[in-house]
Write a protein that holds these residues in place. Structure first.
Motif, PDB file in Angstrom:
ATOM      1  N   ARG A   1      -7.135 -79.318  -3.520  1.00 34.17           N
ATOM      2  CA  ARG A   1      -7.222 -78.375  -4.650  1.00 34.17           C
ATOM      3  C   ARG A   1      -7.249 -79.123  -5.982  1.00 34.17           C
ATOM      4  O   ARG A   1      -8.017 -78.793  -6.887  1.00 34.17           O
ATOM      5  CB  ARG A   1      -6.041 -77.400  -4.621  1.00 34.17           C
ATOM      6  N   LEU A   2      -6.393 -80.167  -6.104  1.00 31.80           N
ATOM      7  CA  LEU A   2      -6.364 -80.953  -7.352  1.00 31.80           C
ATOM      8  C   LEU A   2      -7.687 -81.687  -7.560  1.00 31.80           C
ATOM      9  O   LEU A   2      -8.231 -81.721  -8.668  1.00 31.80           O
ATOM     10  CB  LEU A   2      -5.203 -81.956  -7.333  1.00 31.80           C
ATOM     11  N   ALA A   3      -8.206 -82.278  -6.475  1.00 34.55           N
ATOM     12  CA  ALA A   3      -9.465 -83.016  -6.579  1.00 34.55           C
ATOM     13  C   ALA A   3     -10.604 -82.073  -6.975  1.00 34.55           C
ATOM     14  O   ALA A   3     -11.451 -82.398  -7.809  1.00 34.55           O
ATOM     15  CB  ALA A   3      -9.779 -83.706  -5.254  1.00 34.55           C
ATOM     16  N   GLU A   4     -10.584 -80.899  -6.382  1.00 36.49           N
ATOM     17  CA  GLU A   4     -11.608 -79.890  -6.686  1.00 36.49           C
ATOM     18  C   GLU A   4     -11.588 -79.513  -8.166  1.00 36.49           C
ATOM     19  O   GLU A   4     -12.617 -79.409  -8.819  1.00 36.49           O
ATOM     20  CB  GLU A   4     -11.332 -78.650  -5.815  1.00 36.49           C
ATOM     21  N   LYS A   5     -10.366 -79.363  -8.699  1.00 32.36           N
ATOM     22  CA  LYS A   5     -10.219 -78.876 -10.082  1.00 32.36           C
ATOM     23  C   LYS A   5     -10.418 -80.007 -11.106  1.00 32.36           C
ATOM     24  O   LYS A   5     -11.016 -79.796 -12.155  1.00 32.36           O
ATOM     25  CB  LYS A   5      -8.824 -78.262 -10.212  1.00 32.36           C
ATOM     26  N   PHE A   6      -9.891 -81.219 -10.825  1.00 31.27           N
ATOM     27  CA  PHE A   6      -9.815 -82.240 -11.878  1.00 31.27           C
ATOM     28  C   PHE A   6     -10.705 -83.469 -11.659  1.00 31.27           C
ATOM     29  O   PHE A   6     -10.746 -84.339 -12.518  1.00 31.27           O
ATOM     30  CB  PHE A   6      -8.365 -82.684 -12.078  1.00 31.27           C
ATOM     31  N   TRP A   7     -11.364 -83.596 -10.520  1.00 35.16           N
ATOM     32  CA  TRP A   7     -12.258 -84.742 -10.300  1.00 35.16           C
ATOM     33  C   TRP A   7     -13.701 -84.328 -10.511  1.00 35.16           C
ATOM     34  O   TRP A   7     -14.070 -83.236 -10.085  1.00 35.16           O
ATOM     35  CB  TRP A   7     -12.093 -85.281  -8.878  1.00 35.16           C
TER      36      TRP A   7
END
Ligand code: AMP
Ligand code: MG
Length: 344
Positions: free
Chosen positions: A85-91
């Motif tokens: 979820r973090l990678a999806e949002k911030f990468w």
């Protein structure tokens, strides 16, 4: 060694830089955070050269830079859903995730840890280099260890000319402070280092976040800590740095009374008129915190001069990106903060 200076605008640059990486060489790369000193993160001998060039302590692990989130599972195990979820949002972007490492990641890269830090930088030329090299790029900030980080190609040239294979010039870094680091290997997500992705943004995705004590307090050199890099003196010019907190007027009053010849004042642009005769250096606008993060390390580098006695520094308050600036400035000041509202 002749250090090649490559422009990010030159279409040949990704292929030239990728070939050097494949040959086990060192290439300084631009990112949105700071310039990194990159090598093949899977090649122990190449990674050893990074530690040598920087004079970096062996237990201070490196971040693996990936060209996309698809690569995460190649080097990390037991990836929780929150990481995706973090990678999806911030990468691509200024967020590093700490996860259990796969066996193909050398312990030299992880500073001997069983975990590995990964991120995907928001910089097209650097992602193109990683993709063409076909390996993750281990890349710490390109400064000599302990010194302020490198936010322009000229900073890297100053520290490493003749000692590394190439520098890719992509202009000044947009964010200017290193990535936010979140450890996802425990029950609760833990903030190990604040950066361009703010605690508020992380909380929105994660719903929970513990702030590691290394973020807000001085750490003993012998301590066992989650973020080994955080225990070393960091980001610091060679002189003493003192942060002066408090209102604009009270701080100016305090600094003007304590100022001696040879001292400098690191302040906000809005404050310059208050420090006439006190050799002020502005690092950005208080009303625009991203200009402060973008300008901080370049300013600390100017102040890294044997002629400077002491630096009195002004620091933005509040959360968001200001939280990362507070962390870097406090480390540069070895946590020496005076409150001008109370001190005489
Ligand atoms: P730099 O690239 O110079 O900003 O440094 C990278 C920082 O990432 C290190 O100083 C560590 O604090 C942190 N780091 C890298 N790998 C790990 C890991 N496996 N666990 C915890 N922290 C890490
Ligand atoms: Mg660093």
């Amino acid at each position: 060694m002749n250090t090649l200076f490559l422009s990010a605008a030159d279409p040949q640059t990704p292929a030239v830089a990728a070939q050097i990486i494949k040959n086990g060489g060192l290439v300084a790369i631009p990112t949105e955070t700071v310039y990194g000193l990159g090598a093949n993160g899977l090649d122990e001998a190449a990674v050893a050269k990074i530690f040598e060039a920087k004079g970096r302590p062996q237990d201070n692990p490196l971040i693996l830079h990936l060209w996309g989130k698809e690569q995460m599972a190649d080097y990390c195990r037991e990836i929780p859903e929150s990481a995706w979820r973090l990678a999806e949002k911030f990468w691509p972007g200024p967020l590093t995730l700490v996860l259990p490492a796969r066996d193909n990641v050398p312990r030299r890269t992880t500073g001997g840890l069983s975990t590995v830090a990964v991120r995907c930088p928001d910089c097209a030329v650097t992602r193109a280099i990683i993709r063409l090299a076909g390996v993750p790029l281990a890349a710490p900030s390109a400064n000599i260890s302990g010194k302020p980080s490198t936010t322009t190609a000229q900073h890297v040239l100053h520290d490493h000319n003749g000692r590394i294979d190439a520098i890719v010039d992509g202009g000044p870094c947009r964010v200017g402070v290193e990535s936010t680091i979140v450890d996802l290997t425990e029950d609760r997500p833990r903030l190990l280092r604040p950066g361009g992705v703010t605690p508020e943004q992380l909380l929105e995705v994660l719903g929970d976040l513990v702030v590691d004590k290394a973020v807000t307090a001085a750490i003993d050199r012998d301590a066992v800590v989650k973020a080994p890099g955080m225990k070393y003196r960091h980001y610091a010019p060679q002189c003493d740095v003192v942060i002066v907190a408090g209102s604009r007027e009270k701080a100016a009053d305090y600094i003007r009374r304590h100022f001696s010849a040879g001292d400098r004042v690191l302040c906000f642009e809005e404050e310059l008129p208050l420090y006439e005769g006190c050799a002020p250096l502005a690092y950005g606008r208080e009303a625009q915190v991203d200009t402060l993060s973008a300008g901080l390390f370049a300013a600390l580098r100017i102040l890294d001069d044997p002629a400077v006695g002491r630096v009195y520094a002004r620091c933005p308050v509040g959360g968001g990106v200001a939280y990362a600036i507070q962390n870097r400035l406090k480390k540069a000041a070895a946590f020496h903060v005076v409150d001008a509202e109370e001190e005489l």
